[in-house]
Scaffold this motif. Structure first.
Motif, short mmCIF file in Angstrom:
data_model
loop_
_atom_site.label_atom_id
_atom_site.label_comp_id
_atom_site.label_asym_id
_atom_site.label_seq_id
_atom_site.Cartn_x
_atom_site.Cartn_y
_atom_site.Cartn_z
N THR A 15 -14.08 -10.48 17.21
CA THR A 15 -13.11 -11.25 18.00
C THR A 15 -13.84 -12.37 18.72
O THR A 15 -14.52 -12.13 19.72
N TRP A 18 -10.56 -16.30 22.25
CA TRP A 18 -9.80 -15.51 23.21
C TRP A 18 -8.84 -16.39 24.00
O TRP A 18 -9.05 -17.59 24.16
N GLY A 47 -7.98 -12.50 20.26
CA GLY A 47 -7.90 -11.51 21.31
C GLY A 47 -7.32 -12.11 22.57
O GLY A 47 -7.43 -13.32 22.82
N TRP A 332 -12.55 -19.28 25.30
CA TRP A 332 -11.54 -18.38 25.89
C TRP A 332 -10.71 -19.23 26.85
O TRP A 332 -11.17 -19.58 27.92
#
Length: 713
Positions: A15, A18, A47, A332
């Protein structure tokens, strides 16, 4: 890894992109899950991080004192995110925030909360801070983790407030009193911060240990009830100086982590964008280059003033993300709130996230190509920095980071405990006024030099023991010949912003016969300094290549003339060890002064010292205009080079409003054992001519806008 391997790997090995919607209390009323599912797809996330519980619960918890979001009502917003995320095949981490609770909670369990030496509880904005050594952490939070695992089966947990109150607060609750007395030789807790009190110093080390105990406890719980791959992950800030305020031991976290969740959302005034590629290098150096390191990247406005609901200027966010990817950080995205009136923020990252997906094969499973190691340790931050870590530790560290970046010298941060482990890959070690060393760490430095390695060090490096006490003998004397007189002169008073501050109006004098590391200064006999210096005896091995000119009046101009234009006080020393290693010592704190002022002359001195120490071993040469961050990697049968254009971003405060293209950029990469034929520019989407000559691969980038990734294969 291929798709089949990825499908059979644990979530934390596959993963890499994000997303996080950091929910507010009113989001359960308005959150549109279908809209967010579309945004996940647009950003190619694999994710998501979803608010679960702790300070605010986003699900119907069975625990009466577990405060629910004000707008939750009958909705299970955590459940909605989990259901949608599972339908889209995403990994899911339940986000916790466990460091404070409500008045009702405090009234029920007053012994679970932080109090000062007078027994007064510590609270902010009506919430009471929980004690990391109380049953709030030891019993209550484990029960919350079990409940969430039972209801939602997340892949793991992450928490950005797991370390509890900062070092500014010494908790005197009964739990801390008993635990400290039992574990620290029957001692009572210190009443206040006092660096002259040995008990306070022990409290510092004990406080780090207590946080790691909770890390292990929470992981025991999640693995017991969620399975071996259900991990609990405290978020960390990768700044090696910044983390000390929360007692986060980055080295211990790195050694424990299958994946490292980094919460470092934007640049700061001191460190700039280059900090983010450094974040990746530092955390990978601790956890391993085979680990995934996602980092929370803010889409809201941060800076001198922050605005949680306003869109960060796009290029400000984008350049931070680009620097992170260059350092091996996984992107992310981070938004505050599920509903926004300033919708511009949703356009900040999708193109970069899509580029990341397209080029994922080049961004992982690679190793840095760098033979210069910049040493750091949290013990130095604590016991040398003490109450002045910004001045004593941050500035010299940043000074070298900036000097190396500016000079396009590849380097890796190396923890002081890991010198022996990393030595085989390094030709040069740098100690940026790294005063605190253990005996074992000192031996590793000596072994490195005696094996032929070169050393660049400054100021008080290695003069203090692990508690910050002055050593009776300089432990690097055997490899340098230097003996410290333990006298510090020059600008030793607290620095001020007064431009006419007398103590900093000092200089270096350059001799008629110039050392090669002083190349570029032919038209001057003096260089501005502005700092302090350590008096040393040079011994026979080292010789002074610059001397100190004491301060003299800066104002009024009529008085601004040198009272003592020449001294025999050594400011910079060079020498060679019998093993062949080169030694360069700055008795003056050039790194700290450069970190403070960014005066180009000082940055050139630092970079020239490293180039001289490295001789002809540096693996990369990049020529052309601009302030560029250059990161080189080797991956199987190829080399990968990131060029990030930081031109125009050198100053703060401010925001990046436009990219300033530079070029042409001529690049030479030292290649070994590979027959390279192609140079692919993965941002521009073109191939450029590649010339191989005497072990160097040479090519040119005509123009560099924000960044380029070149794949040589």
């Amino acid at each position: 890894m291929n798709k089949e391997q990825a499908a059979n790997s644990p979530w934390y090995k596959r993963t890499v992109r994000w997303g996080q919607t950091n929910l507010t209390e009113m989001d359960p009323i308005h959150c549109d899950m279908e809209w967010w599912r579309g945004y996940w797809h647009q950003n190619r996330v694999q994710g998501i991080i979803v608010n679960a519980g702790g300070i605010v619960a986003y699900y119907p918890s069975s625990f009466e004192l577990h405060y629910r979001a004000e707008g939750l009502g009958d909705r299970d917003l955590l459940g909605d995110f989990v259901t949608a995320g599972r339908q889209d095949g995403l990994a899911i981490l339940a986000r916790m925030d466990i460091n404070r609770a409500t008045q009702d909670f405090y009234d029920a369990h007053p012994d679970w909360f932080v109090v000062n030496s007078a027994g007064v509880p510590h609270k902010v904005d009506g919430r009471y801070f929980s004690c990391i050594n109380s049953d709030y952490y030891k019993r209550y939070i484990p029960e919350i983790l079990k409940e969430i695992i039972t209801k939602y089966q997340p892949d793991g947990f992450t928490d950005n407030s797991w370390t509890g109150v900062s070092r500014q607060i010494i908790c005197h609750c009964e739990n801390c009193k008993k635990k400290f007395k039992a574990e620290v030789s029957g001692a009572d807790l210190p009443v206040a911060a006092d660096w002259n009190d040995p008990i306070y110093l022990k409290w510092i080390k004990w406080s780090y240990k207590c946080r790691i105990e909770n890390w292990d406890l929470f992981n025991d719980i999640t693995k017991e009830f969620g399975g071996p791959d259900c991990l609990w992950l405290g978020m960390v800030n990768a700044n090696p100086v910044g983390g000390h305020s929360s007692f986060c031991d980055l080295k211990e976290v790195g050694e424990r982590s299958q994946i490292v969740m980094c919460d470092h959302q934007s640049r700061d005034a001191l460190n700039g964008f280059e900090q983010n590629s450094l974040n990746g290098s530092l955390l990978h150096g601790l956890a391993g280059w085979d680990k995934i390191i996602p980092e929370s990247m803010a889409n809201y406005i941060r800076g001198v003033r922050s605005f949680r609901l306003g869109s960060n200027p796009p290029k400000e966010t984008q350049l931070w993300v680009i620097e992170g990817m260059a350092g091996g950080i996984s992107p992310w995205y981070h938004h505050i709130g599920a509903v926004h009136e300033d919708r511009r923020q949703f356009a900040n990252l999708p193109p970069l996230m899509q580029w990341h997906e397209k080029n994922e094969q080049y961004l992982y499973n690679r190793l840095p190509v760098a033979n210069v190691g910049l040493i750091w340790s949290q013990d130095n931050t604590e016991f040398y920095g003490r109450g002045a870590a910004e001045e004593k530790v941050s500035l010299p560290w940043h000074g070298f980071v900036r000097a190396l970046t500016r000079a396009r010298i590849p380097f890796v941060p190396v923890h002081a405990d890991h010198v022996a482990k990393e030595a085989a890959q390094l030709d040069v070690l740098i100690l940026p006024d790294l005063a605190v060393f253990t005996d074992t760490q000192c031996q590793a430095i000596r072994d490195f030099v005696e094996a032929g390695g070169s050393l660049v060090f400054t100021g008080a490096s290695a003069t203090l023991d692990e508690w910050g006490e002055v050593r009776s003998e300089f432990p690097l004397a055997s490899i340098t010949g230097i003996k410290h007189q333990y006298e510090i002169e020059g600008a030793v008073k607290n620095q001020t912003s007064d431009w006419a501050f007398y103590d900093t109006h000092n200089y270096f004098r350059l001799p008629e016969q110039r050392h090669s590391s002083l190349s570029g200064f032919e038209d001057t006999d003096i260089l501005p300094f502005g700092g302090q210096f350590h008096r040393v005896d040079t011994g026979e091995q080292m010789k002074a290549i610059a001397t100190y000119i004491p301060a003299f009046p800066i104002y009024p101009p009529e008085f601004s003339w040198m009272r003592e234009p020449r001294t025999d006080i050594p400011a910079m020393l060079v020498g060679e060890h019998a093993s062949g290693g080169r030694i360069y010592y700055f008795a003056g704190d050039v790194d700290r002064c450069y970190g403070r002022t960014h005066l180009p002359d000082l940055g050139d001195l630092l970079a020239n010292a490293v180039k001289w120490a490295a001789a002809d071993t540096l693996p990369l040469q990049v020529e052309g205009p601009g302030y560029l961050d250059c990161k080189l990697y080797r991956q199987n049968g190829r080399y990968i080079l990131h060029l990030v254009n930081l031109s125009g971003t050198n100053q703060s405060p401010g925001y990046v409003e436009e990219f300033l293209p530079v070029g042409p950029i001529a690049v030479s990469v030292k290649v070994e054992g590979l027959e390279l034929k192609h140079a692919h520019l993965k941002v521009s989407g073109v191939e450029v001519p590649l010339e191989i000559n005497q072990g160097w691969a040479r090519f040119q980038v005509a123009s560099l806008n924000d960044h380029e990734m070149i794949v040589l294969e």
